[in-house]
Design an enzyme around this catalytic site. Structure first.
Site, PDB file in Angstrom:
ATOM      1  N   GLY A  46     -15.460   3.068  23.338  1.00 37.36           N
ATOM      2  CA  GLY A  46     -14.346   2.980  22.464  1.00 37.36           C
ATOM      3  C   GLY A  46     -14.611   3.925  21.086  1.00 37.36           C
ATOM      4  O   GLY A  46     -15.789   3.824  20.944  1.00 37.36           O
ATOM      5  N   GLN A  51     -14.229   6.157  12.301  1.00 39.73           N
ATOM      6  CA  GLN A  51     -15.670   6.405  12.556  1.00 39.73           C
ATOM      7  C   GLN A  51     -16.270   7.822  12.473  1.00 39.73           C
ATOM      8  O   GLN A  51     -17.419   8.299  12.450  1.00 39.73           O
ATOM      9  CB  GLN A  51     -16.198   5.853  14.103  1.00 39.73           C
ATOM     10  CG  GLN A  51     -16.010   4.238  14.008  1.00 39.73           C
ATOM     11  CD  GLN A  51     -16.334   3.518  15.367  1.00 39.73           C
ATOM     12  OE1 GLN A  51     -15.157   3.587  16.414  1.00 39.73           O
ATOM     13  NE2 GLN A  51     -17.558   3.129  15.532  1.00 39.73           N
ATOM     14  N   CYS A  94     -21.589  -1.406  18.435  1.00 36.43           N
ATOM     15  CA  CYS A  94     -20.942  -0.255  17.578  1.00 36.43           C
ATOM     16  C   CYS A  94     -21.592   0.725  17.511  1.00 36.43           C
ATOM     17  O   CYS A  94     -22.566   0.802  16.864  1.00 36.43           O
ATOM     18  CB  CYS A  94     -20.401  -1.180  16.391  1.00 36.43           C
ATOM     19  SG  CYS A  94     -19.317  -0.138  15.260  1.00 36.43           S
ATOM     20  N   LEU A  95     -20.791   2.026  17.751  1.00 38.08           N
ATOM     21  CA  LEU A  95     -21.561   3.342  17.513  1.00 38.08           C
ATOM     22  C   LEU A  95     -21.808   3.636  15.819  1.00 38.08           C
ATOM     23  O   LEU A  95     -22.757   4.192  15.679  1.00 38.08           O
ATOM     24  CB  LEU A  95     -20.630   4.436  17.956  1.00 38.08           C
ATOM     25  CG  LEU A  95     -20.365   4.286  19.533  1.00 38.08           C
ATOM     26  CD1 LEU A  95     -19.416   5.306  20.135  1.00 38.08           C
ATOM     27  CD2 LEU A  95     -21.586   4.335  20.141  1.00 38.08           C
ATOM     28  N   HIS A 136     -11.842  -4.972  18.656  1.00 41.66           N
ATOM     29  CA  HIS A 136     -12.737  -4.326  17.916  1.00 41.66           C
ATOM     30  C   HIS A 136     -12.235  -2.848  17.424  1.00 41.66           C
ATOM     31  O   HIS A 136     -12.882  -2.568  16.103  1.00 41.66           O
ATOM     32  CB  HIS A 136     -14.082  -4.121  19.063  1.00 41.66           C
ATOM     33  CG  HIS A 136     -15.211  -3.192  18.360  1.00 41.66           C
ATOM     34  ND1 HIS A 136     -16.576  -3.806  18.189  1.00 41.66           N
ATOM     35  CD2 HIS A 136     -15.539  -1.966  17.736  1.00 41.66           C
ATOM     36  CE1 HIS A 136     -17.433  -2.979  17.691  1.00 41.66           C
ATOM     37  NE2 HIS A 136     -16.804  -1.917  17.320  1.00 41.66           N
ATOM     38  N   GLU A 137     -11.650  -2.013  18.172  1.00 42.96           N
ATOM     39  CA  GLU A 137     -11.254  -1.010  17.579  1.00 42.96           C
ATOM     40  C   GLU A 137     -10.071  -1.213  16.809  1.00 42.96           C
ATOM     41  O   GLU A 137      -9.903  -0.341  15.526  1.00 42.96           O
ATOM     42  CB  GLU A 137     -10.671   0.009  18.674  1.00 42.96           C
ATOM     43  CG  GLU A 137     -11.746   0.251  19.757  1.00 42.96           C
ATOM     44  CD  GLU A 137     -13.058   0.940  19.364  1.00 42.96           C
ATOM     45  OE1 GLU A 137     -12.946   1.647  18.168  1.00 42.96           O
ATOM     46  OE2 GLU A 137     -14.040   0.900  19.935  1.00 42.96           O
ATOM     47  N   HIS A 140     -11.502  -1.800  13.371  1.00 46.49           N
ATOM     48  CA  HIS A 140     -11.949  -0.691  12.604  1.00 46.49           C
ATOM     49  C   HIS A 140     -10.838  -0.037  11.748  1.00 46.49           C
ATOM     50  O   HIS A 140     -11.060   0.800  10.496  1.00 46.49           O
ATOM     51  CB  HIS A 140     -12.459   0.246  13.697  1.00 46.49           C
ATOM     52  CG  HIS A 140     -13.724   0.193  14.028  1.00 46.49           C
ATOM     53  ND1 HIS A 140     -14.848   0.375  13.104  1.00 46.49           N
ATOM     54  CD2 HIS A 140     -14.671   0.262  15.247  1.00 46.49           C
ATOM     55  CE1 HIS A 140     -16.049   0.544  13.789  1.00 46.49           C
ATOM     56  NE2 HIS A 140     -15.935   0.434  15.015  1.00 46.49           N
TER      57      HIS A 140
HETATM   58  O1  K1U Z   1     -16.098   1.301  18.267  1.00 48.00           O
HETATM   59  C1  K1U Z   1     -17.126   1.367  18.636  1.00 48.00           C
HETATM   60  O2  K1U Z   1     -18.330   1.484  18.101  1.00 48.00           O
HETATM   61  C2  K1U Z   1     -17.560   1.856  20.122  1.00 48.00           C
HETATM   62  C3  K1U Z   1     -18.037   0.575  20.926  1.00 48.00           C
HETATM   63  C4  K1U Z   1     -17.073  -0.250  21.577  1.00 48.00           C
HETATM   64  C5  K1U Z   1     -17.223  -1.667  21.885  1.00 48.00           C
HETATM   65  C6  K1U Z   1     -18.446  -2.189  22.859  1.00 48.00           C
HETATM   66  C7  K1U Z   1     -18.439  -3.444  23.192  1.00 48.00           C
HETATM   67  C8  K1U Z   1     -17.739  -4.204  22.790  1.00 48.00           C
HETATM   68  C9  K1U Z   1     -16.650  -4.198  21.944  1.00 48.00           C
HETATM   69  C10 K1U Z   1     -16.540  -2.710  21.774  1.00 48.00           C
HETATM   70  C11 K1U Z   1     -19.143   0.969  21.746  1.00 48.00           C
HETATM   71  O3  K1U Z   1     -18.835   1.513  22.407  1.00 48.00           O
HETATM   72  S1  K1U Z   1     -20.672   0.368  21.674  1.00 48.00           S
HETATM   73  C12 K1U Z   1     -21.681   1.061  22.827  1.00 48.00           C
HETATM   74  C13 K1U Z   1     -21.396   0.377  24.274  1.00 48.00           C
HETATM   75  O4  K1U Z   1     -20.733  -0.722  24.429  1.00 48.00           O
HETATM   76  C14 K1U Z   1     -21.587   1.115  25.851  1.00 48.00           C
HETATM   77  C15 K1U Z   1     -22.491   2.223  25.859  1.00 48.00           C
HETATM   78  C16 K1U Z   1     -22.782   2.813  26.973  1.00 48.00           C
HETATM   79  C17 K1U Z   1     -22.510   2.290  28.072  1.00 48.00           C
HETATM   80  C18 K1U Z   1     -21.652   1.045  28.038  1.00 48.00           C
HETATM   81  C19 K1U Z   1     -21.227   0.580  26.689  1.00 48.00           C
HETATM   82 ZN    ZN Z   2     -17.292  -0.225  16.321  1.00 47.41          ZN
END
Ligand code: K1U
Ligand code: ZN
Length: 178
Positions: A46, A51, A94-95, A136-137, A140
């Site tokens: 996501g 971001q 979270c990225l 989560h999004e 943000h």
């Molecule tokens: O919003 C963001 O920072 C993105 C975030 C979204 C998220 C992940 C987990 C739970 C709630 C929201 C991410 O994508 S973190 C990376 C991640 O979860 C992932 C990366 C590669 C493969 C699978 C998952």
């Molecule tokens: Zn995030």
């Protein structure tokens, strides 16, 4: 399409409340394209426009599993219209806070109203990872980070670590420029 930099904590822009999208035009479609390219590259499941430093209420997501075809989804002006009293706990990342994962408790089910890229209104009910990721999004878009849902002790510790890293990066850049 362009790959853009993802803001990291403690960047203050991550705390902005994003603006409603009034018109879905070419600039919003280009923003969504860049968000997908950046999210897939990271990789993540996501991403919210803030971001990338763009304070507009635009979210992209793709919850397809490894090896499956991509299932890109765009949510414009997403809002939670109902949340269950029952909660569930999921590990979140979270990225904007790379390599940090914590369990977060949130409503188990949510109803979310949003516009698609054609401007059509949808209202969906989400559960599981979809519900977690949407919450989560949407957080943000309101300047809220998942670390706001964990203990103050853990939050202060992770903010301190990333603040120290940001300062070190700034000082290393200055040394190269000098
Ligand atoms: O919003 C963001 O920072 C993105 C975030 C979204 C998220 C992940 C987990 C739970 C709630 C929201 C991410 O994508 S973190 C990376 C991640 O979860 C992932 C990366 C590669 C493969 C699978 C998952
Ligand atoms: Zn995030």
């Amino acid at each position: 399409m362009a790959l853009r930099d993802i803001l990291k904590i403690p960047d203050k822009r991550l705390r902005l409340v994003s603006e409603l999208v009034k018109r879905i035009d070419a600039s919003i479609r280009a923003l969504a394209d860049d968000m997908f390219e950046t999210m897939y590259d990271a990789p993540g499941i996501g991403l919210a426009a803030i971001q990338l430093g763009v304070a507009k209420r635009v979210v992209v997501m793709d919850l397809s599993k490894k090896g499956e075809a991509h299932k890109p989804q765009v949510f414009i002006n997403p809002e939670i219209t109902w949340a269950s009293k029952e909660t569930s706990t999921h590990e979140e990342g979270c990225l904007s806070i790379p390599d940090y994962y914590e369990e977060v408790e949130r409503p188990l089910l949510v109803k979310v109203k949003y516009l698609d890229l054609e401007g059509k209104t949808h209202e969906i009910e989400a559960d599981g990872l979809f519900a977690t990721c949407l919450q989560h999004e949407i957080d943000h878009t309101n300047g809220v980070l998942f670390i706001d849902h964990i203990s103050k002790l853990k939050r202060d510790r992770v903010i301190k670590k990333f603040t120290k890293a940001a300062k070190a990066e700034k000082s290393a850049k200055k040394t190269v420029e000098a």
